[in-house]
Design an enzyme around this catalytic site. Structure first.
Site, short mmCIF file in Angstrom:
data_model
loop_
_atom_site.label_atom_id
_atom_site.label_comp_id
_atom_site.label_asym_id
_atom_site.label_seq_id
_atom_site.Cartn_x
_atom_site.Cartn_y
_atom_site.Cartn_z
N CYS A 154 0.96 -1.20 0.05
CA CYS A 154 0.03 0.03 0.05
C CYS A 154 0.98 1.32 0.17
CB CYS A 154 -0.98 -0.07 1.22
SG CYS A 154 -1.79 1.51 1.51
N HIS A 191 -8.06 8.44 2.70
CA HIS A 191 -7.24 9.51 2.85
C HIS A 191 -8.47 10.85 2.68
CE1 HIS A 191 -6.94 8.36 -1.41
NE2 HIS A 191 -7.07 9.36 -1.89
N GLY A 225 -14.07 7.53 -7.62
CA GLY A 225 -12.81 8.10 -8.11
C GLY A 225 -11.53 7.75 -7.31
N HIS A 259 -8.53 14.72 1.38
CA HIS A 259 -7.95 15.92 0.59
C HIS A 259 -8.17 17.09 1.28
CE1 HIS A 259 -6.96 13.44 -3.15
NE2 HIS A 259 -7.91 12.92 -2.78
N HIS A 264 -6.13 3.39 0.52
CA HIS A 264 -5.84 3.83 1.87
C HIS A 264 -6.49 5.04 2.13
CE1 HIS A 264 -3.04 3.78 5.50
NE2 HIS A 264 -3.65 5.02 5.79
N HIS A 299 -4.45 1.02 8.51
CA HIS A 299 -4.88 0.81 7.02
C HIS A 299 -6.16 0.68 7.15
CE1 HIS A 299 -4.61 0.01 2.81
NE2 HIS A 299 -5.47 -0.88 3.33
N ASP A 304 0.20 16.70 -1.28
CA ASP A 304 -0.02 15.60 -2.32
C ASP A 304 1.01 16.13 -3.45
OD1 ASP A 304 -2.93 14.57 -3.44
OD2 ASP A 304 -1.51 14.97 -5.06
N ASN A 316 -12.56 10.77 -1.68
CA ASN A 316 -13.11 9.81 -2.79
C ASN A 316 -13.05 8.30 -2.41
OD1 ASN A 316 -12.90 12.26 -4.63
ND2 ASN A 316 -10.76 11.89 -4.67
N CYS A 323 0.65 3.30 3.14
CA CYS A 323 1.24 2.56 4.43
C CYS A 323 2.98 2.70 4.15
CB CYS A 323 0.97 1.26 4.43
SG CYS A 323 -0.79 0.86 5.09
#
Ligand code: AMP
Ligand code: ZN
Length: 112
Positions: free
Chosen positions: A3, A99, A92, A101, A97, A45, A29, A86, A6
């Site tokens: 991952c 997250h 999308g 934004h 994992h 995870h 990002d 997402n 990870c």
């Protein structure tokens, strides 16, 4: 586990870390879509938002407080920002994992 995030947590892949504690990591990002574009992730995870369980409630609350703190530090608390998750194929999601934004620093487009 194979991952990407990870590996970033384990420092096997470098990232520009913005915030770190025992449970949460935040980093820039790699392909920013706004002047501020930070990813906030649980160190545990969790593959997607769809995989959340009731025991994750406290962790998710903590993540939102970290996002708020980062927004303050980046100077976008007043000007505004957007938090995006997402999830899955239709959402999308590319990295499996969970997250968040955090986007800001300019007037963001409204696009579905
Ligand atoms: P999503 O489409 O929601 O799964 O978003 C994945 C995000 O991870 C994208 O915005 C990518 O630019 C970002 N990303 C991919 N690889 C890396 C990396 N090595 N470091 C930082 N961000 C990354
Ligand atoms: Zn992971």
């Amino acid at each position: 586990m194979d991952c990407l995030f990870c590996k970033i947590i384990n420092k096997e892949i470098p990232s520009q870390i913005v915030y770190e504690d025992n449970d949460i990591l935040a980093f820039n990002d790699i392909a920013p879509k706004a002047p501020v574009h930070i990813l906030i992730i649980p160190k545990k995870h969790i593959s997607s938002h769809a995989e959340l369980g009731e025991f994750d409630a406290e962790l998710m609350g903590k993540i939102h407080m970290v996002i708020n703190k980062i927004a303050r530090e980046k100077g976008i608390l007043e000007s505004g920002y957007r938090v995006i998750i997402n999830c899955g194929e239709d959402g999308g999601q590319e990295v499996k994992h969970l997250h968040f934004h955090l986007l800001g620093g300019k007037k963001l487009e409204i696009n579905m």
